[in-house]
Write an enzyme that holds these catalytic residues in place. Structure first.
Site, PDB file in Angstrom:
ATOM      1  N   MET A 173       0.838  -1.363   0.006  1.00 36.56           N
ATOM      2  CA  MET A 173       0.005   0.037  -0.199  1.00 36.56           C
ATOM      3  C   MET A 173       0.869   1.108  -0.074  1.00 36.56           C
ATOM      4  O   MET A 173       0.376   2.107   0.436  1.00 36.56           O
ATOM      5  CB  MET A 173      -0.997   0.043   1.083  1.00 36.56           C
ATOM      6  CG  MET A 173      -1.826  -1.292   1.243  1.00 36.56           C
ATOM      7  SD  MET A 173      -3.501  -0.805   2.075  1.00 36.56           S
ATOM      8  CE  MET A 173      -3.016  -0.589   3.807  1.00 36.56           C
ATOM      9  N   LEU A 226       6.762   3.052   1.441  1.00 42.55           N
ATOM     10  CA  LEU A 226       7.558   1.690   1.631  1.00 42.55           C
ATOM     11  C   LEU A 226       8.981   2.051   2.622  1.00 42.55           C
ATOM     12  O   LEU A 226       9.296   3.289   2.471  1.00 42.55           O
ATOM     13  CB  LEU A 226       8.314   1.513   0.083  1.00 42.55           C
ATOM     14  CG  LEU A 226       7.247   1.295  -1.036  1.00 42.55           C
ATOM     15  CD1 LEU A 226       7.862   0.807  -2.351  1.00 42.55           C
ATOM     16  CD2 LEU A 226       6.336   0.110  -0.704  1.00 42.55           C
ATOM     17  N   GLY A 237      11.239  -2.652   5.346  1.00 46.41           N
ATOM     18  CA  GLY A 237      10.425  -4.030   5.381  1.00 46.41           C
ATOM     19  C   GLY A 237      10.307  -4.334   3.974  1.00 46.41           C
ATOM     20  O   GLY A 237      10.304  -5.505   3.843  1.00 46.41           O
ATOM     21  N   HIS A 238       9.575  -3.497   3.423  1.00 50.06           N
ATOM     22  CA  HIS A 238       9.301  -3.517   1.734  1.00 50.06           C
ATOM     23  C   HIS A 238      10.175  -3.978   1.123  1.00 50.06           C
ATOM     24  O   HIS A 238      10.249  -4.689   0.388  1.00 50.06           O
ATOM     25  CB  HIS A 238       8.237  -2.366   1.215  1.00 50.06           C
ATOM     26  CG  HIS A 238       6.947  -1.974   2.084  1.00 50.06           C
ATOM     27  ND1 HIS A 238       7.016  -1.021   2.876  1.00 50.06           N
ATOM     28  CD2 HIS A 238       6.026  -2.892   2.067  1.00 50.06           C
ATOM     29  CE1 HIS A 238       5.779  -0.946   3.481  1.00 50.06           C
ATOM     30  NE2 HIS A 238       4.892  -1.859   2.739  1.00 50.06           N
ATOM     31  N   GLY A 258       5.193 -10.127   3.737  1.00 48.92           N
ATOM     32  CA  GLY A 258       6.041 -10.088   4.942  1.00 48.92           C
ATOM     33  C   GLY A 258       5.249 -11.093   6.133  1.00 48.92           C
ATOM     34  O   GLY A 258       3.958 -10.879   6.549  1.00 48.92           O
ATOM     35  N   GLN A 259       6.165 -11.403   6.952  1.00 44.20           N
ATOM     36  CA  GLN A 259       5.508 -12.068   8.316  1.00 44.20           C
ATOM     37  C   GLN A 259       5.075 -11.192   9.230  1.00 44.20           C
ATOM     38  O   GLN A 259       4.414 -11.705  10.108  1.00 44.20           O
ATOM     39  CB  GLN A 259       6.755 -13.084   8.862  1.00 44.20           C
ATOM     40  CG  GLN A 259       6.843 -14.373   8.080  1.00 44.20           C
ATOM     41  CD  GLN A 259       7.630 -15.387   8.397  1.00 44.20           C
ATOM     42  OE1 GLN A 259       8.928 -14.876   8.957  1.00 44.20           O
ATOM     43  NE2 GLN A 259       7.629 -16.480   8.308  1.00 44.20           N
ATOM     44  N   LYS A 260       5.517  -9.963   9.324  1.00 45.00           N
ATOM     45  CA  LYS A 260       4.867  -8.987  10.122  1.00 45.00           C
ATOM     46  C   LYS A 260       3.321  -8.953  10.196  1.00 45.00           C
ATOM     47  O   LYS A 260       2.391  -8.949  11.308  1.00 45.00           O
ATOM     48  CB  LYS A 260       5.203  -7.606   9.607  1.00 45.00           C
ATOM     49  CG  LYS A 260       4.421  -6.479   9.902  1.00 45.00           C
ATOM     50  CD  LYS A 260       4.888  -6.055  11.639  1.00 45.00           C
ATOM     51  CE  LYS A 260       4.255  -4.900  12.108  1.00 45.00           C
ATOM     52  NZ  LYS A 260       3.113  -4.328  11.304  1.00 45.00           N
ATOM     53  N   VAL A 280      11.348  -7.386   9.446  1.00 42.98           N
ATOM     54  CA  VAL A 280      12.595  -6.426   9.562  1.00 42.98           C
ATOM     55  C   VAL A 280      12.232  -5.395  10.673  1.00 42.98           C
ATOM     56  O   VAL A 280      11.167  -5.023  10.806  1.00 42.98           O
ATOM     57  CB  VAL A 280      12.783  -5.448   8.347  1.00 42.98           C
ATOM     58  CG1 VAL A 280      14.053  -4.712   8.433  1.00 42.98           C
ATOM     59  CG2 VAL A 280      12.838  -6.534   7.017  1.00 42.98           C
ATOM     60  N   ARG A 331       2.527   2.465   9.319  1.00 43.17           N
ATOM     61  CA  ARG A 331       1.994   3.247  10.477  1.00 43.17           C
ATOM     62  C   ARG A 331       2.967   3.710  11.712  1.00 43.17           C
ATOM     63  O   ARG A 331       2.401   4.570  12.320  1.00 43.17           O
ATOM     64  CB  ARG A 331       0.916   2.200  11.305  1.00 43.17           C
ATOM     65  CG  ARG A 331      -0.391   2.066  10.155  1.00 43.17           C
ATOM     66  CD  ARG A 331      -1.480   1.596  10.803  1.00 43.17           C
ATOM     67  NE  ARG A 331      -2.672   1.561   9.878  1.00 43.17           N
ATOM     68  CZ  ARG A 331      -3.101   0.503   9.117  1.00 43.17           C
ATOM     69  NH1 ARG A 331      -2.374  -0.470   9.003  1.00 43.17           N
ATOM     70  NH2 ARG A 331      -4.116   0.803   8.157  1.00 43.17           N
TER      71      ARG A 331
HETATM   72  O1  PAF Z   1      -0.212  -5.736   3.538  1.00 43.59           O
HETATM   73  C1  PAF Z   1      -0.879  -4.978   3.012  1.00 43.59           C
HETATM   74  O2  PAF Z   1       0.021  -3.894   2.733  1.00 43.59           O
HETATM   75  C2  PAF Z   1      -1.865  -4.952   2.273  1.00 43.59           C
HETATM   76  O3  PAF Z   1      -2.704  -5.566   2.994  1.00 43.59           O
HETATM   77  C3  PAF Z   1      -1.881  -5.700   0.841  1.00 43.59           C
HETATM   78  C4  PAF Z   1      -1.358  -7.045   1.243  1.00 43.59           C
HETATM   79  C5  PAF Z   1      -1.010  -4.859   0.067  1.00 43.59           C
HETATM   80  C6  PAF Z   1      -3.016  -5.510   0.116  1.00 43.59           C
HETATM   81  O4  PAF Z   1      -3.882  -4.464  -0.045  1.00 43.59           O
END
Ligand code: PAF
Length: 285
Positions: A29, A32, A35-36, A153-155, A182, A193
Site C-alpha cells: 500500500m 515503502l 521491510g518492503h 511479510g511475516q509482520k 524487519v 503506521r
Molecule cells: O499488507 C499490505 O500492505 C496490504 O494488506 C496488501 C497485501 C498490499 C493488500 O492491500
C-alpha cells in the site's frame, strides 16, 4: 517504470511470459520502508521481472480507520523501487481497480471471503471485513499480474496465513514467499503506521517486541504453560499501553494452542495513543 493502468501491466507481463521470464509480485500500500525493501530484494533476486503494486486499497479499511490519512508517498516509493531494480511499479487509482462509480459494498462488488475460522480472531475481531478486502484485492492483483511468486511479510502473519489458505483453496497458480520481519535496532517491527508515532510513543512501542522476545526466551528455558508465558508480559505493560490481544496460535491454521510448542506463533496487538500496532514471533528454534 511507473504504470497506472491494468492494460499496460498486462501488455508487459504478456511479453515477459512469451520470453519465458519468471515474474514476482510485491503487493504493497506504498509508504515503502526497509521491510518492503526486503520483500523487493527477495523478488528481484528470485525472479527475472518484479512488479511492485502500490495501492491504498479502500475496501480493506473499516469505518473510522485511517484510509484518508494513510501515508501516500508515490514519488519516493517509485524512486526506492527503481533503485532496487524493480521493473514495474503498478499504482492504479481506485477507479482503475474497482470501476466507474466504484460502489465498494458487497451488494455491488464480487468479494473473496476467507473462511470465518481464520478471520474471527486476532486482527479480524476488531477489523471486521478487513480480510475480505485484502483477499479481494490480492486476488485481483494476482489476476492482473499473473505472478509466479508473490512476496508477503511475516509482520502481517494472519494476513499471510489467510492468503496462503486462499491460494490453496482457490488453486491460484502462484507460490507465496514469506519474508521475515524487519526490525529497527530497538526491536520495533517496521510498519508504515510507525510514521504516526511521536518520539516518546516510538520508545513506548518497543514494548511489543520486548514482550515477544521475553516470551520466546522463557519458552526456550522449557516453559510451555501459556498462562505462565503470558504473565511474563504483564509486568512490561504500563498505562500507556492499551493491550488488544496477546495470543498463542498455530502457525498454519491459527487454531488456539493449549501449550506452547514449535508450531506456535505468538501474536500481539496494542494501542499506543491512537496508533494500533501489531507484531508476532514464531517459537520455532
Ligand atoms: O499488507 C499490505 O500492505 C496490504 O494488506 C496488501 C497485501 C498490499 C493488500 O492491500
Amino acid at each position: 517504470m511507473l504504470i497506472h493502468t491494468i492494460d499496460e501491466v498486462r501488455e508487459h507481463v504478456k511479453k515477459w511470459k512469451k520470453e519465458g521470464l519468471s515474474v514476482g509480485l510485491v503487493p504493497t500500500m506504498g509508504a515503502l520502508h526497509d521491510g518492503h525493501k526486503s520483500l523487493i530484494v527477495n523478488s528481484v533476486e528470485k525472479c527475472d521481472k518484479t512488479v511492485v503494486s502500490v495501492f491504498v486499497n479502500p475496501i480493506q479499511f473499516c469505518p473510522g480507520e485511517d484510509l484518508d490519512k494513510y501515508p501516500r508517498t508515490l514519488e519516493e516509493d517509485n524512486n526506492l523501487c527503481e533503485n532496487a531494480g524493480v521493473d514495474i511499479v503498478f499504482a492504479p487509482s481506485p477507479k482503475e481497480m474497482y470501476g466507474e462509480g466504484h460502489i465498494l459494498s458487497n451488494d455491488f462488488l464480487t468479494y473473496v471471503i476467507p473462511p470465518y475460522f481464520y478471520v474471527d480472531k486476532l486482527c479480524g475481531k476488531s477489523r471486521v471485513g478487513h480480510f475480505d478486502g485484502v483477499c479481494t484485492v490480492v486476488n485481483k492483483l494476482f489476476n492482473i499480474v499473473q505472478p509466479d511468486f508473490a512476496f508477503f511479510g511475516q509482520k502481517d502473519a494472519q494476513q499471510l496465513i489467510i492468503i496462503k489458505k486462499m491460494v490453496n483453496d482457490l488453486n491460484i497458480p502462484v507460490e507465496i514467499v514469506a519474508c521475515p520481519i524487519v526490525r529497527e535496532k530497538s526491536g520495533l517491527a517496521l510498519s508504515s503506521r510507525n510514521k504516526y508515532l511521536s518520539c516518546t510513543e516510538k520508545e513506548e512501542a518497543v514494548v511489543l517486541s520486548k514482550i515477544l522476545f521475553n516470551i520466546k526466551a522463557c519458552y526456550n528455558t522449557g516453559i510451555v504453560d501459556i498462562e505462565a508465558l503470558k504473565d511474563t508480559a504483564y509486568s512490561l505493560l504500563n498505562e500507556n499501553h492499551d493491550l488488544e490481544y496477546l495470543e498463542f496460535r498455530d502457525e498454519n491454521d491459527l487454531s488456539e494452542k493449549e501449550k506452547a510448542d514449535e508450531n506456535t506463533r505468538v501474536f500481539i496487538a496494542l494501542k499506543i495513543g491512537n496508533v494500533r500496532l501489531i507484531d508476532n514471533i514464531s517459537l520455532k528454534h
